[in-house]
Structures are given as structure tokens and as C-alpha cells.
Design a protein around this motif. Structure first.
Motif, PDB file in Angstrom:
ATOM      1  N   SER A 143      45.972  42.791  14.370  1.00 28.49           N
ATOM      2  CA  SER A 143      46.015  41.769  15.417  1.00 28.49           C
ATOM      3  C   SER A 143      45.062  42.065  16.566  1.00 28.49           C
ATOM      4  CB  SER A 143      47.433  41.630  15.973  1.00 28.49           C
ATOM      5  OG  SER A 143      48.319  41.145  15.005  1.00 28.49           O
ATOM      6  N   ALA A 144      44.933  43.328  16.953  1.00 26.74           N
ATOM      7  CA  ALA A 144      44.193  43.671  18.171  1.00 26.74           C
ATOM      8  C   ALA A 144      42.756  43.173  18.127  1.00 26.74           C
ATOM      9  CB  ALA A 144      44.239  45.182  18.404  1.00 26.74           C
ATOM     10  N   ILE A 145      42.036  43.502  17.086  1.00 25.98           N
ATOM     11  CA  ILE A 145      40.623  43.115  17.036  1.00 25.98           C
ATOM     12  C   ILE A 145      40.487  41.602  16.854  1.00 25.98           C
ATOM     13  CG2 ILE A 145      40.408  43.565  14.551  1.00 25.98           C
ATOM     14  CD1 ILE A 145      37.714  44.047  17.331  1.00 25.98           C
ATOM     15  N   ARG A 146      41.469  40.969  16.227  1.00 29.72           N
ATOM     16  CA  ARG A 146      41.406  39.513  16.056  1.00 29.72           C
ATOM     17  C   ARG A 146      41.633  38.795  17.382  1.00 29.72           C
ATOM     18  NH1 ARG A 146      42.888  41.589  11.201  1.00 29.72           N
ATOM     19  NH2 ARG A 146      42.062  40.558   9.331  1.00 29.72           N
ATOM     20  N   TYR A 147      42.586  39.263  18.167  1.00 33.51           N
ATOM     21  CA  TYR A 147      42.757  38.696  19.506  1.00 33.51           C
ATOM     22  C   TYR A 147      41.498  38.910  20.344  1.00 33.51           C
ATOM     23  CZ  TYR A 147      47.776  37.566  19.380  1.00 33.51           C
ATOM     24  OH  TYR A 147      49.007  36.992  19.118  1.00 33.51           O
ATOM     25  N   ALA A 148      40.890  40.082  20.213  1.00 30.11           N
ATOM     26  CA  ALA A 148      39.712  40.399  21.028  1.00 30.11           C
ATOM     27  C   ALA A 148      38.584  39.401  20.805  1.00 30.11           C
ATOM     28  CB  ALA A 148      39.228  41.817  20.719  1.00 30.11           C
ATOM     29  N   GLN A 149      38.496  38.846  19.584  1.00 29.71           N
ATOM     30  CA  GLN A 149      37.419  37.904  19.283  1.00 29.71           C
ATOM     31  C   GLN A 149      37.529  36.613  20.101  1.00 29.71           C
ATOM     32  OE1 GLN A 149      35.014  39.050  17.410  1.00 29.71           O
ATOM     33  NE2 GLN A 149      36.218  40.852  16.845  1.00 29.71           N
ATOM     34  N   LEU A 150      38.704  36.331  20.625  1.00 35.74           N
ATOM     35  CA  LEU A 150      38.943  35.050  21.294  1.00 35.74           C
ATOM     36  C   LEU A 150      38.624  35.089  22.783  1.00 35.74           C
ATOM     37  CD1 LEU A 150      42.370  34.177  19.623  1.00 35.74           C
ATOM     38  CD2 LEU A 150      40.069  33.501  18.877  1.00 35.74           C
ATOM     39  N   PHE A 151      38.366  36.301  23.325  1.00 34.91           N
ATOM     40  CA  PHE A 151      38.202  36.447  24.770  1.00 34.91           C
ATOM     41  C   PHE A 151      36.872  37.104  25.102  1.00 34.91           C
ATOM     42  CE2 PHE A 151      42.699  36.190  23.855  1.00 34.91           C
ATOM     43  CZ  PHE A 151      43.118  35.259  24.787  1.00 34.91           C
ATOM     44  N   ASP A 152      36.488  36.986  26.360  1.00 35.76           N
ATOM     45  CA  ASP A 152      35.199  37.500  26.819  1.00 35.76           C
ATOM     46  C   ASP A 152      35.428  38.805  27.575  1.00 35.76           C
ATOM     47  OD1 ASP A 152      32.659  37.942  27.690  1.00 35.76           O
ATOM     48  OD2 ASP A 152      32.412  36.025  28.711  1.00 35.76           O
ATOM     49  N   PHE A 153      34.884  39.886  27.057  1.00 39.32           N
ATOM     50  CA  PHE A 153      35.012  41.193  27.691  1.00 39.32           C
ATOM     51  C   PHE A 153      33.727  41.598  28.420  1.00 39.32           C
ATOM     52  CE2 PHE A 153      38.435  41.103  24.702  1.00 39.32           C
ATOM     53  CZ  PHE A 153      39.448  41.818  25.313  1.00 39.32           C
ATOM     54  N   GLY A 154      32.911  40.620  28.739  1.00 39.82           N
ATOM     55  CA  GLY A 154      31.699  40.901  29.498  1.00 39.82           C
ATOM     56  C   GLY A 154      30.733  41.765  28.717  1.00 39.82           C
ATOM     57  N   LYS A 155      30.135  42.729  29.410  1.00 39.99           N
ATOM     58  CA  LYS A 155      29.154  43.601  28.774  1.00 39.99           C
ATOM     59  C   LYS A 155      29.733  44.971  28.411  1.00 39.99           C
ATOM     60  CE  LYS A 155      25.022  41.412  30.648  1.00 39.99           C
ATOM     61  NZ  LYS A 155      23.714  41.599  31.277  1.00 39.99           N
ATOM     62  N   ARG A 156      31.045  45.050  28.325  1.00 38.40           N
ATOM     63  CA  ARG A 156      31.662  46.305  27.931  1.00 38.40           C
ATOM     64  C   ARG A 156      31.391  46.575  26.455  1.00 38.40           C
ATOM     65  NH1 ARG A 156      34.271  43.126  31.146  1.00 38.40           N
ATOM     66  NH2 ARG A 156      35.076  43.856  33.153  1.00 38.40           N
ATOM     67  N   LYS A 157      31.147  47.835  26.116  1.00 41.14           N
ATOM     68  CA  LYS A 157      30.870  48.207  24.726  1.00 41.14           C
ATOM     69  C   LYS A 157      32.191  48.246  23.956  1.00 41.14           C
ATOM     70  CE  LYS A 157      26.642  48.721  26.081  1.00 41.14           C
ATOM     71  NZ  LYS A 157      26.872  48.462  27.517  1.00 41.14           N
ATOM     72  N   ILE A 158      32.194  47.619  22.790  1.00 41.11           N
ATOM     73  CA  ILE A 158      33.427  47.425  22.026  1.00 41.11           C
ATOM     74  C   ILE A 158      33.295  48.042  20.632  1.00 41.11           C
ATOM     75  CG2 ILE A 158      34.867  45.658  20.910  1.00 41.11           C
ATOM     76  CD1 ILE A 158      34.542  43.989  23.429  1.00 41.11           C
ATOM     77  N   TYR A 159      34.351  48.726  20.215  1.00 46.62           N
ATOM     78  CA  TYR A 159      34.344  49.447  18.940  1.00 46.62           C
ATOM     79  C   TYR A 159      35.639  49.184  18.184  1.00 46.62           C
ATOM     80  CZ  TYR A 159      30.635  51.949  21.383  1.00 46.62           C
ATOM     81  OH  TYR A 159      29.501  52.249  22.081  1.00 46.62           O
ATOM     82  N   CYS A 160      35.535  49.250  16.858  1.00 47.63           N
ATOM     83  CA  CYS A 160      36.705  49.114  16.007  1.00 47.63           C
ATOM     84  C   CYS A 160      36.331  49.649  14.622  1.00 47.63           C
ATOM     85  CB  CYS A 160      37.138  47.652  15.908  1.00 47.63           C
ATOM     86  SG  CYS A 160      38.610  47.375  14.902  1.00 47.63           S
ATOM     87  N   ASN A 161      37.268  50.295  13.958  1.00 47.53           N
ATOM     88  CA  ASN A 161      37.012  50.849  12.622  1.00 47.53           C
ATOM     89  C   ASN A 161      37.060  49.734  11.571  1.00 47.53           C
ATOM     90  OD1 ASN A 161      36.784  53.390  13.687  1.00 47.53           O
ATOM     91  ND2 ASN A 161      38.765  54.126  12.962  1.00 47.53           N
ATOM     92  N   ARG A 162      35.954  48.998  11.455  1.00 47.06           N
ATOM     93  CA  ARG A 162      35.933  47.866  10.539  1.00 47.06           C
ATOM     94  C   ARG A 162      35.339  48.207   9.180  1.00 47.06           C
ATOM     95  NH1 ARG A 162      39.555  44.417  11.069  1.00 47.06           N
ATOM     96  NH2 ARG A 162      38.362  42.979   9.776  1.00 47.06           N
ATOM     97  N   GLY A 163      34.979  49.467   8.948  1.00 45.12           N
ATOM     98  CA  GLY A 163      34.452  49.841   7.638  1.00 45.12           C
ATOM     99  C   GLY A 163      35.456  49.562   6.542  1.00 45.12           C
ATOM    100  N   THR A 164      36.681  50.041   6.732  1.00 45.51           N
ATOM    101  CA  THR A 164      37.755  49.753   5.789  1.00 45.51           C
ATOM    102  C   THR A 164      38.860  48.931   6.434  1.00 45.51           C
ATOM    103  OG1 THR A 164      38.866  51.844   6.328  1.00 45.51           O
ATOM    104  CG2 THR A 164      37.315  51.874   4.499  1.00 45.51           C
TER     105      THR A 164
END
Length: 558
Positions: free
Chosen positions: A392-413
Motif C-alpha cells: 500500500s505505501a508505495i501505491r499511495y505515494a504515487q497519488l501525492f506530490d512529495f516535491g523534490k525529495r528523493k524517493i526509494y522503494c525496493n521494487r526489484g521484487t
């Protein structure tokens, strides 16, 4: 007085790591790898970190490598300890994060003899590594020269492929013979290859004759060079650039909220908004909706730009371009025309409508996961790196604007298993503070990520605790099963909180359960403190899944 391992294979290994500037080593305890632990920790050039749990240790190293953008070494004892590295190795493999995996082993003749802590370690990770190597025991003929060549090859492969490489190290007893002086080793000749590239004329022709060009950027580290090149492509409305939160691209003409724009597309919309030339950049894309859209749209041309991976994600791949995107676009810009195309305006009109609907919905919502993400996106200081857990966390993040903050998530698997450990490893090696935003299941799954004495005091963790894997109440499918089955075996409903865990691991802790308290706490949460902090946002009992579903239905009403 310094004491080093007398094992020549370990001395050669350490020397080559020094020469290639691989100086961060995450060590898990054990006896078979004691020669490595002793040797690395006694050498002044190495930065050694003791992490007990091998599964967590490998993810911590992954986070370090993600932050440093260079290989990090991990070492453990023999047997199941090595197997516990596997989840992080699969993530590193698909995300192209360089890990040098150093597993100590029993002598080769001991395998399958029921000797203690002995499994088939040679080639253990071969399905998910870019190279599997095994050193010779010191007693074997020409061991030093052969091992030197093996180690050099493994290190250079780790740099070239930007992914995990495994060196298995059989060690004979005695393990604790030490010396106070080290031999002098020759300077190694480095042979890491640099790729050259020229854009074929056929691609230039395809670009110049295409009227609907879309560039889709998936998971990627921030690259000011790539951002500048793509900005040149969009400034005259020549292309549509779709990106996600973890694409780390920042320009007002980039379309950064894909799901917000394409949810509810009809078959006619698939045709209306489809590109005729699709260019994909970076690693995995979070949005399932954009995958469905592009698979249905069937672009005539699809180029994928990546040095390592060339997946046919959208079932229409026509050109595998094995090059850094920065190099490709810098070359391409010398030959193409940057004319305004109506295709950009088509998408821009859609964006204006959906962005307005998004803002209208924010005025309607009550305290929930959705409300939490809207508030936290506005509250994080600009200098923070943000790690999102999966689901859920990364999916919610896609809906909002976090400005120019660098964003990371383990999306390899896309697993939840090492999100905390990865973020803590990143925090250890980065000069800017790190925030982890995580769901409750992901957090509790990776509790040992906090068993780490190196976490900086400016590290922050926010847990949005909805009491279950709420993603399974959002996605279609699980609702077809009986609710008690879903609650117990799929969403795994619970009533746990993190208060005592936070205290146990030395974190400050605060829990909020309503919007007024959340707003008040967020105002102070990021202020400096002597301890890292955990904020737990309790949304158990709120209609989180229904709120998100209502959001997407609201977007369709245009």
C-alpha cells in the motif's frame, strides 16, 4: 598491535577490495567467517558493520549500496546463514544494486557429509546473481594466483553489471591463526569496460516520423543529467513524459501521477491516448494500470533503454538499446526535431481535469490512510530522503506530490521483507536524513532492521497501522472469498502496535489516532533529537480501502 588473518585467500581478497575502493563491509557473526571478520575489522581502510541477522544484514548492505552508488560487501558464516541472504540478493539482482557476497564455507570435501553448517553453497545464488565464483583452499596448488584472478574478475563484474556477485570461500581449519604483518601486493591492472554508443539512423527516422511519443520512466535514482535532457524534450511539447514518485524526476511538464490520470480508461481511451512510439527508461513501474493501458494500446514502436535489462513488459518491444539513458538522449538530441505535437496537449488537458478532481476530493476526506498520505506529503522537510515500503505505501505515494525529495522503494521484487533494513542501511551512509514510511505488516515483518547500532539519530520512521494488509481490501479478487478467510489468512488482521518495540530498540515513540493530533505531532516530528523517532499513525477501524476506492470513482466523474 594489529592482528590479521594468516589465510592468504583472505589477505588477497582484502587487498583487492582496497584497490577497487570497496571499503564498506557488513559482517554477520560466526566462526567459519571469523578470518574475514577479524581481518577486515583490523584494517584501517575498511568500514565494518556488525549486523546479526543475515537476512537483515544483506538488506542493510543493499541500502548502503543504494546510497553510496557503489558495491558493498557482505560476509557470513557457512550453512543456512548464507541462504538467508537470498531475499536481498534477488532484490539487488532485479534492481541492479551492486552487492559483493562473501560466504565462508567448509572445505569442498566436506559437502554432503553431514558436517555441521555445511550445505551446497557453491553456485547457491546462480539464478539471481551476475557471477558465482569459488576460491581454492590455501593448501591447493597455485591457490594464491588463481584466487587473485577469480576475485578480480568477480569485483569487476560487480561494477559492470551493477548487481550481486557471489564469492564462496572454503576455509580449512585452523581459522584463528593470526599475523601482525601483511605482505606487499602488486598494483592490479583494472579492466572494467566502458561502453560506447551511437544512435542508429533508423531510430532517428522513427522519432522524426512519430506524432505521438511517450517516454515512461520507472524506478530510477535521481539523475540531474537525465532530468535536464528530458526537460529539453518536453519544453516545446514534443513528447509526453510519464514518471512515478520513485522515478525521481522533477519538472512541471512531466506527468508524475499516472494512476490519477489513467484510472477508468475505456477501450476508446486506450486508443485516444496511446503513443505510436513508446520509450521506456529505468527499472520496474509500480502502476499496474499503466501496464494494462500500454499492453492494450499496442504502440507500433517500443524502445527500452537500459544497460542491463531489456524486458518486453508491454508485449511490443521493437528495440533493445543497451546503453545508459543519459548517453542515449544526449546523442539523440543532436539529430531530432523538437516540434510541438498535439499529443502533449491532449494529455495536458486530461491532467488539468484530474488534478482538480484530486484537490476536490482532499477537501472531503476524513482521518484515514489516504488523509495521512496527503498530510505527510506536505510535512517532510526538503532535505529528507524518503523510503517507502511495498504494497500500500508505495501505491499511495504515487497519488501525492512529495516535491523534490528523493524517493526509494525496493521494487526489484516488490517484497515487503526488507524495507526497514534497506532504509536503515541507506540512513547509515547518507549525509541527509532518512524517513521510512511503512505499513504495519512490512514493519513487523522486518523488526530486526532496527537491531542495528549504527542508525543515526536524525532517522525517522512513520508506520501507518491499519491493522492488516489493507492492500487485499483494495485490489480486486480477495473480496470474492469469505471475509473471515481473508482476515485470517490473506490480510492477516491484527491488533499489534510498535510502542514497546520502539523503546526496546532505543527509538522515541509517539502514536496518533486522529487528524488533529497527527497535524500537531507532524509539526515537531522532524525536529532534531538525540534518538531516532517512530511515529505510529493508528487507522485501525477506519474505512481505508473504501476511501481509496471512493477516490478513484470520484476521479472518473468528469
Amino acid at each position: 598491535m594489529k592482528k590479521y588473518s594468516s589465510k592468504r585467500s583472505i589477505q588477497v581478497l582484502a587487498n583487492l577490495l582496497q584497490q577497487y575502493n570497496i571499503l564498506d563491509v557488513v559482517i554477520s557473526p560466526g566462526s567459519r567467517n571469523a578470518p574475514l571478520a577479524i581481518h577486515f575489522s583490523e584494517m584501517d581502510d575498511f568500514n565494518c558493520y556488525s549486523i546479526v541477522d543475515e537476512r537483515s544484514a544483506a538488506f542493510v548492505a543493499l541500502g548502503m549500496a543504494m546510497s553510496e552508488k557503489k558495491p558493498v560487501a557482505i560476509t557470513c558464516t557457512s550453512g543456512s546463514a548464507a541462504a538467508n541472504y537470498y531475499p536481498a540478493i534477488t532484490e539487488a539482482f532485479y534492481s541492479n544494486i551492486p552487492l559483493l557476497v562473501l560466504t565462508a564455507d567448509r572445505p569442498t570435501d566436506y559437502v554432503d557429509l553431514f558436517d555441521g553448517q555445511t550445505i551446497r553453497q557453491n553456485h547457491l545464488f546462480q539464478q539471481h546473481s551476475y557471477g558465482d565464483f569459488q576460491l581454492l583452499e590455501d593448501s591447493k596448488d597455485n591457490a594464491e594466483d588463481i584466487n587473485s584472478e577469480i576475485i578480480k574478475k568477480a569485483i569487476e563484474l560487480c561494477f559492470e553489471k551493477k548487481g550481486p556477485v557471489h564469492i564462496n570461500i572454503p576455509l580449512e581449519e585452523p581459522l584463528y591463526e593470526l599475523v601482525s604483518e601483511l605482505p606487499t601486493f602488486p598494483v592490479v591492472e583494472k579492466t572494467i569496460k566502458q561502453k560506447e554508443y551511437e544512435v542508429p539512423s533508423s531510430l532517428i527516422a522513427e522519432w522524426n516520423t512519430s506524432q505521438r511519443i511517450m517516454i515512461l520512466v520507472g524506478t530510477k535514482d535521481y539523475s540531474p543529467e537525465l532530468e535536464n535532457l528530458l526537460t529539453q524534450l518536453v519544453k516545446n511539447h514534443s513528447v509526453v513524459v510519464l514518471s512515478e514518485a520513485n522515478s525521481n524526476l522533477y519538472h512541471e511538464k512531466f506527468f508524475r501521477h499516472i494512476d490519477r490520470y489513467i484510472f477508468g480508461f475505456t477501450e476508446q481511451d486506450f486508443k485516444t491516448y496511446a503513443p505510436d512510439l513508446l520509450i521506456t527508461v529505468g527499472q520496474n513501474v509500480v502502476s499496474k494500470k499503466v501496464k494494462q493501458f500500454l499492453r492494450a494500446a499496442k504502440p507500433k514502436q517500443h524502445w527500452h533503454l537500459d544497460e542491463i535489462w531489456q524486458p518486453d513488459t508491454y508485449f511490443c518491444l521493437t528495440h533493445k538499446i543497451e546503453v545508459k539513458p543519459e548517453l542515449f538522449f544526449s546523442k539523440l538530441l543532436n539529430f531530432i526535431t523538437l516540434e510541438p505535437r498535439p499529443y502533449y496537449n491532449l494529455w495536458d488537458v486530461l491532467r488539468d481535469k484530474k488534478d482538480k478532481k484530486h484537490q476536490d476530493f482532499l477537501n472531503l476526506i476524513e482521518f484515514s490512510d489516504f488523509y495521512f498520505f496527503s498530510r505527510v506529503s506536505e510535512s517532510v522537510p526538503e532535505n529528507y530522503n524518503i523510503h517507502f515500503s511495498n504494497s500500500s505505501a508505495i501505491r499511495y505515494a504515487q497519488l501525492f506530490d512529495f516535491g523534490k525529495r528523493k524517493i526509494y522503494c525496493n521494487r526489484g521484487t516488490s517484497g515487503i521483507d526488507g524495507s526497514t533494513s534497506t532504509a536503515m542501511g541507506f540512513a547509515i551512509k547518507n549525509q541527509n536524513p532518512t524517513l521510512l514510511v511503512t505499513g504495519d505488516l512490512s514493519f513487523f515483518y522486518d523488526i530486526n532492521g532496527l537491531w542495528n547500532q549504527y542508525i543515526p539519530p536524525f532517522t525517522r520512521i512513520i508506520i501507518f497501522n491499519n491493522g492488516e494488509g489493507n492492500i487485499f481490501k483494495i485490489i480486486p479478487g480477495p473480496g470474492n472469498a469469505n471475509s473471515n478467510t481473508v482476515d485470517e489468512f490473506i490480510s492477516t488482521k491484527h491488533h499489534k502496535n510498535a510502542e514497546f518495540l520502539a523503546k526496546h530498540f532505543g527509538f522515541s515513540y509517539v502514536r496518533v489516532e486522529d487528524d488533529g493530533t497527527l497535524d500537531r505531532v507532524l509539526a515537531n516530528f522532524f525536529k532534531p533529537d538525540t534518538k531516532p523517532k517512530i511515529l505510529e499513525v493508528n487507522t485501525q477501524g477506519k474505512t481505508n480501502a473504501d476511501t481509496q476506492k471512493a477516490y478513484f470513482n470520484f476521479l472518473k466523474e468528469i
